[in-house]
Design a protein around this motif. Structure first.
Motif, PDB file in Angstrom:
ATOM      1  N   GLY A   7       0.778  -1.228   0.000  1.00 16.60           N
ATOM      2  CA  GLY A   7       0.000   0.000   0.000  1.00 16.60           C
ATOM      3  C   GLY A   7       0.809   1.277   0.000  1.00 16.60           C
ATOM      4  N   GLY A   8       2.119   1.177   0.073  1.00 16.36           N
ATOM      5  CA  GLY A   8       2.930   2.379   0.054  1.00 16.36           C
ATOM      6  C   GLY A   8       2.916   3.040  -1.314  1.00 16.36           C
ATOM      7  N   GLY A   9       3.509   4.234  -1.360  1.00 14.99           N
ATOM      8  CA  GLY A   9       3.570   4.943  -2.623  1.00 14.99           C
ATOM      9  C   GLY A   9       3.997   6.374  -2.430  1.00 14.99           C
ATOM     10  N   LEU A  10       3.824   7.136  -3.491  1.00 15.07           N
ATOM     11  CA  LEU A  10       4.174   8.550  -3.499  1.00 15.07           C
ATOM     12  C   LEU A  10       2.885   9.366  -3.447  1.00 15.07           C
ATOM     13  CD1 LEU A  10       6.157  10.941  -3.925  1.00 15.07           C
ATOM     14  CD2 LEU A  10       5.911  10.531  -6.394  1.00 15.07           C
ATOM     15  N   VAL A  11       2.838  10.321  -2.538  1.00 16.28           N
ATOM     16  CA  VAL A  11       1.644  11.141  -2.388  1.00 16.28           C
ATOM     17  C   VAL A  11       2.064  12.555  -2.035  1.00 16.28           C
ATOM     18  CG1 VAL A  11       1.369  10.583   0.067  1.00 16.28           C
ATOM     19  CG2 VAL A  11      -0.642  11.221  -1.284  1.00 16.28           C
ATOM     20  N   GLN A  12       1.237  13.513  -2.398  1.00 16.77           N
ATOM     21  CA  GLN A  12       1.517  14.890  -2.042  1.00 16.77           C
ATOM     22  C   GLN A  12       1.114  15.158  -0.600  1.00 16.77           C
ATOM     23  OE1 GLN A  12      -0.493  17.332  -5.001  1.00 16.77           O
ATOM     24  NE2 GLN A  12       1.373  17.452  -6.224  1.00 16.77           N
ATOM     25  N   ALA A  13       1.734  16.144  -0.019  1.00 20.92           N
ATOM     26  CA  ALA A  13       1.385  16.543   1.342  1.00 20.92           C
ATOM     27  C   ALA A  13      -0.107  16.852   1.424  1.00 20.92           C
ATOM     28  CB  ALA A  13       2.200  17.756   1.761  1.00 20.92           C
ATOM     29  N   TRP A  35       2.578  -1.068  13.543  1.00 19.09           N
ATOM     30  CA  TRP A  35       3.270  -0.465  12.419  1.00 19.09           C
ATOM     31  C   TRP A  35       4.429   0.359  12.971  1.00 19.09           C
ATOM     32  CZ3 TRP A  35       2.431  -1.499   7.392  1.00 19.09           C
ATOM     33  CH2 TRP A  35       1.224  -2.105   7.033  1.00 19.09           C
ATOM     34  N   PHE A  36       5.583   0.155  12.365  1.00 25.63           N
ATOM     35  CA  PHE A  36       6.771   0.950  12.659  1.00 25.63           C
ATOM     36  C   PHE A  36       7.169   1.685  11.383  1.00 25.63           C
ATOM     37  CE2 PHE A  36       8.413  -0.604  16.803  1.00 25.63           C
ATOM     38  CZ  PHE A  36       7.552  -1.664  17.022  1.00 25.63           C
ATOM     39  N   ARG A  37       8.009   2.677  11.528  1.00 27.43           N
ATOM     40  CA  ARG A  37       8.566   3.328  10.354  1.00 27.43           C
ATOM     41  C   ARG A  37      10.018   3.718  10.617  1.00 27.43           C
ATOM     42  NH1 ARG A  37       5.123   9.032  10.263  1.00 27.43           N
ATOM     43  NH2 ARG A  37       6.143  10.032  12.062  1.00 27.43           N
ATOM     44  N   GLN A  38      10.745   3.758   9.514  1.00 26.30           N
ATOM     45  CA  GLN A  38      12.159   4.095   9.602  1.00 26.30           C
ATOM     46  C   GLN A  38      12.519   5.018   8.453  1.00 26.30           C
ATOM     47  OE1 GLN A  38      14.832   0.714   9.706  1.00 26.30           O
ATOM     48  NE2 GLN A  38      16.408   1.928  10.729  1.00 26.30           N
ATOM     49  N   ASP A  83      -3.906   9.782   6.891  1.00 31.97           N
ATOM     50  CA  ASP A  83      -4.496  11.000   6.321  1.00 31.97           C
ATOM     51  C   ASP A  83      -3.651  12.212   6.663  1.00 31.97           C
ATOM     52  OD1 ASP A  83      -7.652   9.617   7.323  1.00 31.97           O
ATOM     53  OD2 ASP A  83      -6.773   9.580   5.318  1.00 31.97           O
ATOM     54  N   SER A  84      -3.891  13.286   5.945  1.00 26.47           N
ATOM     55  CA  SER A  84      -3.159  14.542   6.181  1.00 26.47           C
ATOM     56  C   SER A  84      -1.656  14.294   6.250  1.00 26.47           C
ATOM     57  CB  SER A  84      -3.641  15.190   7.486  1.00 26.47           C
ATOM     58  OG  SER A  84      -5.031  15.460   7.433  1.00 26.47           O
ATOM     59  N   LEU A  85      -1.162  13.560   5.280  1.00 25.74           N
ATOM     60  CA  LEU A  85       0.247  13.184   5.287  1.00 25.74           C
ATOM     61  C   LEU A  85       1.146  14.400   5.142  1.00 25.74           C
ATOM     62  CD1 LEU A  85      -0.059   9.907   3.244  1.00 25.74           C
ATOM     63  CD2 LEU A  85       1.014  10.106   5.493  1.00 25.74           C
ATOM     64  N   ARG A  86       2.301  14.291   5.776  1.00 21.89           N
ATOM     65  CA  ARG A  86       3.292  15.363   5.784  1.00 21.89           C
ATOM     66  C   ARG A  86       4.613  14.830   5.243  1.00 21.89           C
ATOM     67  NH1 ARG A  86       2.207  16.596  12.206  1.00 21.89           N
ATOM     68  NH2 ARG A  86       0.037  17.367  12.001  1.00 21.89           N
ATOM     69  N   PRO A  87       5.462  15.692   4.739  1.00 24.67           N
ATOM     70  CA  PRO A  87       6.770  15.217   4.262  1.00 24.67           C
ATOM     71  C   PRO A  87       7.553  14.456   5.325  1.00 24.67           C
ATOM     72  CG  PRO A  87       6.357  17.430   3.471  1.00 24.67           C
ATOM     73  CD  PRO A  87       5.232  17.106   4.418  1.00 24.67           C
ATOM     74  N   GLU A  88       7.385  14.814   6.577  1.00 29.99           N
ATOM     75  CA  GLU A  88       8.109  14.109   7.646  1.00 29.99           C
ATOM     76  C   GLU A  88       7.567  12.710   7.912  1.00 29.99           C
ATOM     77  OE1 GLU A  88       6.693  17.135   7.822  1.00 29.99           O
ATOM     78  OE2 GLU A  88       5.697  17.464   9.763  1.00 29.99           O
ATOM     79  N   ASP A  89       6.470  12.342   7.265  1.00 30.68           N
ATOM     80  CA  ASP A  89       5.981  10.963   7.362  1.00 30.68           C
ATOM     81  C   ASP A  89       6.703  10.036   6.386  1.00 30.68           C
ATOM     82  OD1 ASP A  89       2.706  12.359   7.731  1.00 30.68           O
ATOM     83  OD2 ASP A  89       3.957  11.495   9.317  1.00 30.68           O
ATOM     84  N   THR A  90       7.538  10.597   5.535  1.00 28.47           N
ATOM     85  CA  THR A  90       8.279   9.796   4.569  1.00 28.47           C
ATOM     86  C   THR A  90       9.188   8.810   5.287  1.00 28.47           C
ATOM     87  OG1 THR A  90       8.227  11.508   2.866  1.00 28.47           O
ATOM     88  CG2 THR A  90       9.999   9.880   2.728  1.00 28.47           C
ATOM     89  N   GLN A 118       7.493   1.430   1.125  1.00 24.53           N
ATOM     90  CA  GLN A 118       7.978   2.818   1.101  1.00 24.53           C
ATOM     91  C   GLN A 118       6.808   3.785   0.983  1.00 24.53           C
ATOM     92  OE1 GLN A 118      11.327   4.166   1.148  1.00 24.53           O
ATOM     93  NE2 GLN A 118      10.167   6.075   1.385  1.00 24.53           N
ATOM     94  N   VAL A 119       6.826   4.782   1.855  1.00 25.71           N
ATOM     95  CA  VAL A 119       5.875   5.888   1.781  1.00 25.71           C
ATOM     96  C   VAL A 119       6.681   7.170   1.576  1.00 25.71           C
ATOM     97  CG1 VAL A 119       4.194   7.260   3.062  1.00 25.71           C
ATOM     98  CG2 VAL A 119       4.124   4.769   3.197  1.00 25.71           C
ATOM     99  N   THR A 120       6.363   7.877   0.514  1.00 27.33           N
ATOM    100  CA  THR A 120       7.045   9.132   0.211  1.00 27.33           C
ATOM    101  C   THR A 120       6.010  10.238   0.079  1.00 27.33           C
ATOM    102  OG1 THR A 120       8.811   7.952  -0.960  1.00 27.33           O
ATOM    103  CG2 THR A 120       8.622  10.327  -1.331  1.00 27.33           C
ATOM    104  N   VAL A 121       6.187  11.285   0.873  1.00 30.26           N
ATOM    105  CA  VAL A 121       5.259  12.414   0.853  1.00 30.26           C
ATOM    106  C   VAL A 121       6.008  13.623   0.326  1.00 30.26           C
ATOM    107  CG1 VAL A 121       3.639  13.800   2.173  1.00 30.26           C
ATOM    108  CG2 VAL A 121       4.072  11.422   2.846  1.00 30.26           C
ATOM    109  N   SER A 122       5.551  14.143  -0.779  1.00 27.65           N
ATOM    110  CA  SER A 122       6.208  15.301  -1.378  1.00 27.65           C
ATOM    111  C   SER A 122       5.557  16.584  -0.895  1.00 27.65           C
ATOM    112  CB  SER A 122       6.133  15.212  -2.897  1.00 27.65           C
ATOM    113  OG  SER A 122       4.789  15.254  -3.324  1.00 27.65           O
ATOM    114  N   SER A 123       6.362  17.624  -0.806  1.00 29.92           N
ATOM    115  CA  SER A 123       5.857  18.913  -0.304  1.00 29.92           C
ATOM    116  C   SER A 123       5.317  19.769  -1.437  1.00 29.92           C
ATOM    117  CB  SER A 123       6.979  19.657   0.416  1.00 29.92           C
ATOM    118  OG  SER A 123       8.071  19.855  -0.450  1.00 29.92           O
TER     119      SER A 123
END
Length: 123
Positions: A7-13, A35-38, A83-90, A118-123
């Motif tokens: 379910g990961g991917g690239l999403v905008q902030a 769930w953990f993240r690194q 929800d409301s993803l932020r770049p720091e959630d990457t 991988q979860v990538t949140v772009s600003s």
């Protein structure tokens, strides 16, 4: 126990993603899913956890109010709605399980891990 995260991917902030973690094998041996993240150069930290027996939940302060952990008993699957993803959630997000009866916060207490998504949140 085998865990398969997806379910990961690239999403905008400000956007949303839903992660899934499907468990198979000796599922009766686990009682807490987490769930953990690194992020690069950082430690692996817990994000959210759910106790299978009583549905008790835990959220890290940085995600509280934005992320929701839930389960589907019939599918042996745990979800993380983000929800409301932020770049720091990457980060790379991992699901994990432990046979401890109560929610644990240390990676050392989790014996089974998914492969990471991988979860990538772009600003």
């Amino acid at each position: 126990v085998q865990l398969q995260a997806s379910g990961g991917g690239l999403v905008q902030a400000g956007g949303s993603l839903r992660l899934s973690c499907a468990a198979s094998g000796r599922t009766f041996s686990w009682s807490v899913m987490a769930w953990f993240r690194q992020a690069p150069g950082k430690e692996r930290d817990i994000v959210a956890a759910l106790s299978w027996s009583d549905a008790n939940t835990y959220y890290a302060g940085s995600v509280k109010g934005r992320f929701t952990i839930s389960r589907d008993n019939a599918k042996n699957t745990v979800y993380l709605q983000m929800d409301s993803l932020r770049p720091e959630d990457t980060a790379v997000y991992y699901c994990a399980t432990t046979s401890y009866a109560s929610i644990r916060f240390s990676i050392r207490d989790y014996g089974y891990w998914g492969q990471g998504t991988q979860v990538t949140v772009s600003s």
